[in-house]
Write an enzyme that holds these catalytic residues in place. Structure first.
Site, PDB file in Angstrom:
ATOM      1  N   HIS A   1      40.183  13.105 -11.269  1.00  0.00           N
ATOM      2  CA  HIS A   1      40.072  14.387 -12.231  1.00  0.00           C
ATOM      3  C   HIS A   1      39.542  14.178 -13.471  1.00  0.00           C
ATOM      4  CE1 HIS A   1      43.235  15.262  -9.122  1.00  0.00           C
ATOM      5  NE2 HIS A   1      43.697  14.502  -8.672  1.00  0.00           N
TER       6      HIS A   1
ATOM      7  N   ASP B   1      38.324  21.855  -6.120  1.00  0.00           N
ATOM      8  CA  ASP B   1      38.248  21.225  -4.903  1.00  0.00           C
ATOM      9  C   ASP B   1      37.413  19.570  -4.309  1.00  0.00           C
ATOM     10  OD1 ASP B   1      40.150  19.778  -2.833  1.00  0.00           O
ATOM     11  OD2 ASP B   1      39.340  21.311  -1.416  1.00  0.00           O
TER      12      ASP B   1
ATOM     13  N   LEU C   1      34.064  34.908 -23.714  1.00  0.00           N
ATOM     14  CA  LEU C   1      34.422  34.869 -22.240  1.00  0.00           C
ATOM     15  C   LEU C   1      36.359  34.525 -22.164  1.00  0.00           C
ATOM     16  CD1 LEU C   1      33.922  33.534 -19.214  1.00  0.00           C
ATOM     17  CD2 LEU C   1      34.060  31.508 -20.241  1.00  0.00           C
TER      18      LEU C   1
END
Length: 265
Positions: free
Chosen positions: A53, A36, A147
């Site tokens: 962004h 956020d 991962l």
């Protein structure tokens, strides 16, 4: 608890050593992050929200790199919620374009580093072009054993539970499953990321104190760390400080502290 960690420059040598030891002793098996603050970061610099962004993509790279270095098996990032469609059409369009571009640009690096990409959420609302890119990216990395990077796109925790319940209800209706077999375990097997550990640590950047309909079931016992840091500024030091906070907490899972201590002796 609100944590706004500083960089390692502000940490004493002894504190840094202690943090490293704590991380080694208790590495979370699954970390989820609510990324956020992109828009506010851009607005604070007098720039369009889309610039925030774009800057957030760099923070994603840092987070993936840090998770790999710490040996965390699963990392889940909240990229686009089912509620984000309510944002202005122009911003949503730019986000979709950015998502496509990032997939196209980053997939080779993820594959090279053994990362398995897993998109969770209802992708049917995306354009055919983006859906094909998502499927291709997942297939390209499907055999990797490093991962697991889960990216939540058009995802909501309530949607996840609902779609799992609907699948089981259909099985009960068809006679494939008895009503008695409609259990928590059966429901869990129909949820996103059912093949991965439940979330141990959830981090939210940006200063808000809520989980915003994110992986509600999978994070039932997660430790929560809230940071004032805006996502584009999130770095390795912030990530490690959150993991250190996780390592210092006693996780009881309904037991008392005394019971946990007796199990550890």
């Amino acid at each position: 608890m609100s944590v706004d960690p500083h960089t390692d420059d502000g940490m004493s040598s002894s504190a840094s050593v202690l943090a490293s030891e704590l991380i080694k002793q208790s590495v979370p098996q699954h970390v989820a992050i609510i990324m956020d603050g992109n828009g506010r970061w851009a607005q604070g610099q007098g720039k369009p929200r889309v610039i925030g962004h774009q800057a957030g993509v760099k923070a994603v790279r840092r987070a993936v790199r840090t998770a790999r270095s710490l040996g965390i098996p699963s990392l889940t990032l909240f990229a686009f919620s089912s509620e984000n469609w309510r944002r202005p059409d122009k911003e949503v369009g730019l986000l979709m374009q950015l998502f496509f571009t990032v997939l196209q640009r980053e997939i080779k690096l993820l594959h090279k580093n053994g990362v398995r990409l897993n998109i969770i959420g209802d992708i049917s609302r995306f354009s055919d072009k983006l859906q094909k890119k998502i499927i291709s990216a997942q297939e390209q990395t499907s055999q990797n054993n490093g991962l697991v990077l889960n990216v939540a796109a058009n995802y909501g925790g309530r949607w996840d539970i609902l779609q799992a319940a609907q699948k089981l209800a259909q099985q009960v209706q068809s006679g494939e499953l008895s009503e008695e077999a409609f259990t928590e375990e059966a429901l869990s097997e129909q949820l996103s990321m059912q093949d991965q550990p439940e979330v141990d640590l959830m981090i939210r950047t940006g200063g808000d104190y809520r989980i915003s309909n994110f992986i509600l079931w999978q994070a039932a016992y997660a430790e929560l760390v809230f940071m004032d840091t805006l996502w584009p500024d999130f770095n390795e030091s912030h990530f490690k400080d959150a993991v250190t906070t996780f390592a210092t907490r006693q996780r009881r899972f309904g037991l008392t502290g005394s019971q946990i201590e007796s199990l550890q002796t």
